[in-house]
Design a protein around this motif. Structure first.
Motif, mmCIF file in Angstrom:
data_model
loop_
_atom_site.group_PDB
_atom_site.id
_atom_site.type_symbol
_atom_site.label_atom_id
_atom_site.label_comp_id
_atom_site.label_asym_id
_atom_site.label_seq_id
_atom_site.Cartn_x
_atom_site.Cartn_y
_atom_site.Cartn_z
ATOM 1 N N ALA A 244 -8.076 -43.938 6.654
ATOM 2 C CA ALA A 244 -7.005 -44.878 6.311
ATOM 3 C C ALA A 244 -7.461 -46.327 6.390
ATOM 4 O O ALA A 244 -6.879 -47.203 5.739
ATOM 5 N N ASN A 245 -8.504 -46.602 7.169
ATOM 6 C CA ASN A 245 -8.921 -47.982 7.407
ATOM 7 C C ASN A 245 -10.293 -48.331 6.847
ATOM 8 O O ASN A 245 -10.586 -49.507 6.618
ATOM 9 N N ASP A 246 -11.140 -47.349 6.653
ATOM 10 C CA ASP A 246 -12.499 -47.625 6.197
ATOM 11 C C ASP A 246 -12.487 -48.069 4.734
ATOM 12 O O ASP A 246 -11.851 -47.422 3.887
ATOM 13 N N PRO A 247 -13.187 -49.157 4.380
ATOM 14 C CA PRO A 247 -13.141 -49.687 3.018
ATOM 15 C C PRO A 247 -13.822 -48.801 1.977
ATOM 16 O O PRO A 247 -13.640 -49.017 0.776
ATOM 17 N N VAL A 248 -14.601 -47.820 2.422
ATOM 18 C CA VAL A 248 -15.228 -46.874 1.503
ATOM 19 C C VAL A 248 -14.410 -45.586 1.436
ATOM 20 O O VAL A 248 -14.171 -45.030 0.360
#
Length: 258
Positions: free
Chosen positions: A227-231
């Motif tokens: 939910a938070n990782d940009p990848v």
């Protein structure tokens, strides 16, 4: 309105070394539900219990998860040795034909770690039994010690083909990922396009050429902190859009490939 169903390929597991289960990591279900916007359903990967035909009818898309057991090397024409590690023939019997059927139908799937390797094998490719034993390669395995956060920490860059599907999805030609695998692609299968490599040349991101549906697969574990990782987030979000398109329109809708 009911959410589309994503079948999460489960792995055989013993609780307390005695009680057999079919298990799926919580983070896989969280990523499917919270980021892809779909209903997660863990699949018992055993041909005695389910058939590929049933799964294709019940599920709108699939997550081919990571797992400790490896694809049996007989599936790509090699003999088993101790270096190949523990196999799971039941999972092989479900996932390999499932991948091929999904490619043909345009039904979306997302391959992760072992799932990434399954996609390559299903399309006729081969695997190295142990990447870290190859000259010039790094150790891609999960660190044996530390917290879960430390084991899934971002550890190396992945270089992506400029103008490719992954570049367009992530908006960058280089991303930072975790790494928790021992095996890796040796020979890409027919129609397998490798678009991402680790610094040591290990393939990390693939898709199936000219497939009518979503076939993106990665060697790392994007379900961690999805939910938070940009990848991870754009990857699961794109997969979710493809699953929703399939649920609404079925095989006639080719937008899932975008």
């Amino acid at each position: 309105m009911a959410r589309p169903i994503v079948g999460i390929i489960g792995n055989q597991h013993l609780i307390n070394d005695q009680y057999p289960t079919h298990a799926g990591g919580t983070m896989n279900s969280e990523a499917v539900s919270e980021v892809a916007g779909c209903l997660p359903m863990v699949i018992p990967s055993d041909p005695r219990l389910v058939t590929v035909e049933e799964l294709l009818e019940v599920c709108d898309g699939f997550v081919l998860t990571g797992g400790r057991p490896n694809v049996h090397p007989e599936e790509y024409g090699e003999e088993w040795t101790e270096a190949h590690g523990q196999p799971d023939r039941n999972r092989d019997a479900i996932t390999l034909p499932l991948v091929r059927a999904c490619v043909q139908r345009g039904q979306p799937f997302l391959g992760i770690c072992r799932g990434f390797q399954e996609v390559n094998v299903a399309m006729g490719g081969t695997l190295y039994p142990e990447i870290r034993d190859l000259p010039g390669r790094m150790n891609h395995r999960m660190p044996p010690d530390g917290t879960l956060e430390e084991k899934f920490a971002l550890r190396h860059k992945v270089s992506l083909t400029e103008g490719g599907v992954f570049h367009r999805l992530f908006g960058a030609t280089e991303v930072l990922t975790n790494t928790l695998h021992g095996q890796g692609i040796k020979t890409p299968g027919t129609r397998i396009v490798v678009e991402g490599h680790a610094p040591d040349g290990t393939p990390e991101a693939i898709h199936v050429r000219d497939a009518p549906g979503f076939t993106l697969s990665v060697q790392w574990h994007p379900e961690w902190n999805a939910a938070n990782d940009p990848v991870s987030r754009p990857l699961f979000a794109a997969f979710g859009r493809a699953v929703h398109a399939w649920a609404e329109n079925g095989p006639k809708d080719l937008r899932a490939a975008s």
